[in-house]
Motif scaffolding. Structure first.
Motif, short mmCIF file in Angstrom:
data_model
loop_
_atom_site.label_atom_id
_atom_site.label_comp_id
_atom_site.label_asym_id
_atom_site.label_seq_id
_atom_site.Cartn_x
_atom_site.Cartn_y
_atom_site.Cartn_z
N ASN A 73 -35.96 -54.33 -19.06
CA ASN A 73 -37.30 -53.83 -19.40
C ASN A 73 -38.38 -54.80 -18.94
OD1 ASN A 73 -36.88 -55.93 -21.23
ND2 ASN A 73 -38.06 -54.93 -22.85
N GLU A 74 -38.03 -55.73 -18.08
CA GLU A 74 -38.97 -56.77 -17.66
C GLU A 74 -40.12 -56.21 -16.83
OE1 GLU A 74 -35.72 -60.44 -17.28
OE2 GLU A 74 -36.54 -59.46 -15.50
N VAL A 75 -41.27 -56.89 -16.94
CA VAL A 75 -42.46 -56.56 -16.14
C VAL A 75 -42.87 -57.81 -15.38
CG1 VAL A 75 -44.84 -55.76 -16.17
CG2 VAL A 75 -43.20 -54.84 -17.83
N TRP A 76 -42.97 -57.70 -14.06
CA TRP A 76 -43.40 -58.80 -13.20
C TRP A 76 -44.50 -58.30 -12.26
CZ3 TRP A 76 -41.29 -63.76 -13.36
CH2 TRP A 76 -40.15 -63.92 -14.14
N TYR A 77 -45.28 -59.24 -11.73
CA TYR A 77 -46.24 -58.85 -10.70
C TYR A 77 -46.47 -59.99 -9.72
CZ TYR A 77 -50.00 -61.30 -13.29
OH TYR A 77 -50.78 -62.23 -13.93
N LEU A 78 -46.85 -59.61 -8.51
CA LEU A 78 -47.27 -60.54 -7.48
C LEU A 78 -48.79 -60.53 -7.42
CD1 LEU A 78 -44.79 -59.72 -4.58
CD2 LEU A 78 -44.90 -61.87 -5.84
N ASP A 79 -49.39 -61.71 -7.47
CA ASP A 79 -50.85 -61.82 -7.42
C ASP A 79 -51.27 -61.88 -5.96
OD1 ASP A 79 -53.44 -62.11 -8.12
OD2 ASP A 79 -53.25 -64.07 -9.07
N LEU A 80 -51.62 -60.73 -5.38
CA LEU A 80 -51.79 -60.61 -3.94
C LEU A 80 -52.99 -61.33 -3.34
CD1 LEU A 80 -50.67 -56.92 -3.35
CD2 LEU A 80 -49.33 -59.00 -3.21
N PRO A 81 -54.15 -61.45 -4.02
CA PRO A 81 -55.27 -62.11 -3.37
C PRO A 81 -55.01 -63.57 -3.02
CG PRO A 81 -56.03 -60.84 -5.24
CD PRO A 81 -54.54 -60.89 -5.32
N ASN A 82 -54.02 -64.18 -3.68
CA ASN A 82 -53.73 -65.59 -3.41
C ASN A 82 -52.90 -65.72 -2.13
OD1 ASN A 82 -55.02 -66.38 -5.76
ND2 ASN A 82 -53.17 -66.12 -6.97
N LEU A 83 -53.22 -66.74 -1.35
CA LEU A 83 -52.46 -67.03 -0.15
C LEU A 83 -51.04 -67.39 -0.55
CD1 LEU A 83 -52.42 -67.64 2.93
CD2 LEU A 83 -53.03 -69.99 2.35
N PHE A 84 -50.05 -66.71 0.03
CA PHE A 84 -48.67 -67.08 -0.29
C PHE A 84 -47.76 -66.79 0.89
CE2 PHE A 84 -48.39 -62.56 -1.34
CZ PHE A 84 -47.10 -62.22 -0.98
N SER A 85 -46.62 -67.47 0.88
CA SER A 85 -45.60 -67.23 1.88
C SER A 85 -44.39 -66.64 1.19
CB SER A 85 -45.23 -68.54 2.59
OG SER A 85 -44.49 -69.37 1.70
N ILE A 86 -43.46 -66.13 1.98
CA ILE A 86 -42.27 -65.52 1.40
C ILE A 86 -41.38 -66.57 0.73
CG2 ILE A 86 -42.28 -63.58 2.99
CD1 ILE A 86 -40.15 -65.00 4.64
N ASP A 87 -41.60 -67.84 1.03
CA ASP A 87 -40.82 -68.91 0.39
C ASP A 87 -41.33 -69.21 -1.01
OD1 ASP A 87 -39.21 -69.26 2.66
OD2 ASP A 87 -40.72 -70.55 3.59
N THR A 88 -42.62 -69.00 -1.27
CA THR A 88 -43.20 -69.30 -2.58
C THR A 88 -44.10 -68.16 -3.04
OG1 THR A 88 -45.01 -70.50 -1.50
CG2 THR A 88 -43.11 -71.80 -2.25
N PRO A 89 -43.54 -66.99 -3.28
CA PRO A 89 -44.38 -65.85 -3.72
C PRO A 89 -44.94 -66.11 -5.11
CG PRO A 89 -42.05 -65.29 -3.86
CD PRO A 89 -42.13 -66.62 -3.17
#
Length: 422
Positions: free
Chosen positions: A54-70
């Motif tokens: 039942n977990e909820v996660w999100y990626l904070d897209l406006p921040n600069l990120f790479s696939i190594d440190t999403p």
């Protein structure tokens, strides 16, 4: 005595500090989760690990990120374990998410448990409610393996699917008006399609919902529903040959093409459907398969999630096909949809929502991007360096004080000896 023995607490605390900085919280691998873009955050709900979570996660897209440190963030949990449903973000307030249908279980177990046909999530407060629905169709209870879309007036359209543990697949269109919480099952006299499940559903700006694929459905049989006239039609696509598939994702680009990725031939344990990526031109209804270098490409995935951010297609989670052990993934992959190349970094940007499209396990939104200035990026870097340096000084001082206190506590004065000599 070496420096590590002399200052043990300092190095212990330094190690813990680096662990906090580097060992970022990250969701476990899963598949059959659902996702949606809420503002500039790409959310992921539920899914199947070794249990139904039942977990909820999100990626904070406006921040600069790479696939190594999403930039992963946890946001609590759903009222039940959840998969195979269809989330829709309300265009009325742009922060409420409605979950229509789906397979629910007791949280973090394998035990199926029907709890509700509709949930609502307030992404501002992270609160969940079970709305009171007027006129809910009883045959829709336990409906899953569907995908829902929401139009600009707040009406959610849910087509077909099947009921858990009940034989048979549906071909009805159910509508939930979120402004009145009123349910209706449409009676359509002509052009009613065959039953369908585990498809993708994409809402075009014209008001047409495009249904692609599904269990034992040809990828050239494009089903269309007009949300304005409430009528069905069919388009016969041509172009590149594609395997029929389930568990694929679909996103709508800014130039109105639909990109589908992944999927398997029969079910989550079936072999990979080929080609793994194809593009449908919604003006000509022709499939094409761009030649894409495989550097940084994901493995063959099914029942994964995909979202569109600016010109980047973001793919994560999913079941890895063509492997005997059938492991799941929690890695993040980024496709530059302008140049059709897999990249490792998404640009730093500020985004505003524009339009909504839905795909299997995914609700995504096309968004317009305004780049940050380089000075703002540099300021962020300098602030980060300053915070890091300050934290290091603080930890060094604290470690030294603890070390000094411990040394003093260990002193046992003897006759003719001053404690402070130690």
């Amino acid at each position: 005595m070496n420096v590590f023995q002399k200052f043990p607490y300092f190095f212990l605390m330094l190690n813990l500090f680096f662990c906090l900085v580097i060992c970022q919280s990250k969701p476990s691998p899963r598949y059959q989760q659902v996702s949606t873009l809420i503002g500039t955050k790409l959310y992921f709900f539920g899914g199947r690990t070794n249990v139904t979570t039942n977990e909820v996660w999100y990626l904070d897209l406006p921040n600069l990120f790479s696939i190594d440190t999403p930039p992963w963030h946890s946001d609590g949990g759903m009222p039940a374990g959840y998969r195979f449903g269809g989330p829709c973000v309300s265009p009325i307030d742009n922060f409420t998410v409605y979950f229509v249908g789906g397979r629910t279980s007791k949280s973090n177990t394998k035990t199926y448990s029907y709890t509700s046909s509709v949930y609502a999530f307030n992404s501002k407060t992270s609160q969940w409610i079970t709305p009171n629905i007027i006129g809910l169709n009883s045959s829709f209870e336990r409906r899953n393996e569907i995908q829902s879309v929401i139009d600009n007036s707040g009406k959610i359209f849910s087509f077909g699917g099947k009921n858990f543990n009940i034989t048979g697949v549906f071909n009805d269109m159910n509508v939930l008006d979120t402004t009145t919480m009123t349910w209706s099952t449409l009676i359509i006299s002509q052009g009613v399609p065959n039953s369908r499940r585990i498809y993708t559903a994409t809402l075009l700006p014209t008001g047409f919902i495009v249904y692609i694929g599904g269990y034992k459905i040809s990828m050239n049989e494009i089903l269309m529903f007009d949300t304005k006239s409430l009528s069905w039609s069919t388009k016969n696509a041509s172009g590149s040959a594609l395997n029929s598939r389930v568990g694929q994702s679909a996103v709508l680009t800014q130039n109105k093409t639909i990109i589908i990725y992944g999927g398997s031939l029969t079910n989550s344990t079936g072999p990979q459907a080929l080609p793994d990526l194809a593009v449908l031109d919604t003006n000509t209804w022709v499939w094409s398969t761009p030649s894409i270098p495989q550097t940084n490409a994901p493995p063959p995935l099914t029942y994964h999630s995909a979202g569109i951010y600016n010109d980047f297609m973001i793919i994560t989670f999913g079941r890895i096909t063509n492997l005997s052990t059938k492991p799941s993934s929690n890695n993040v992959y980024i496709l530059d949809t302008k140049n059709y190349v897999w990249v490792t970094t998404i640009q730093d940007a500020t985004a505003t929502s524009k339009g909504t499209t839905t795909s299997k396990g995914t609700t995504v939104t096309s968004i317009v991007i305004t780049e940050h200035s380089s000075s703002n990026n540099n300021n962020g870097i300098f602030i980060g360096i300053g915070v890091f340096a300050s934290a290091m000084v603080l930890f060094a001082i604290l470690g030294f004080l603890i070390y000094k206190k411990r040394r003093q506590d260990l002193i046992i004065p003897t006759p003719g000896t001053l404690a402070n000599e130690y």
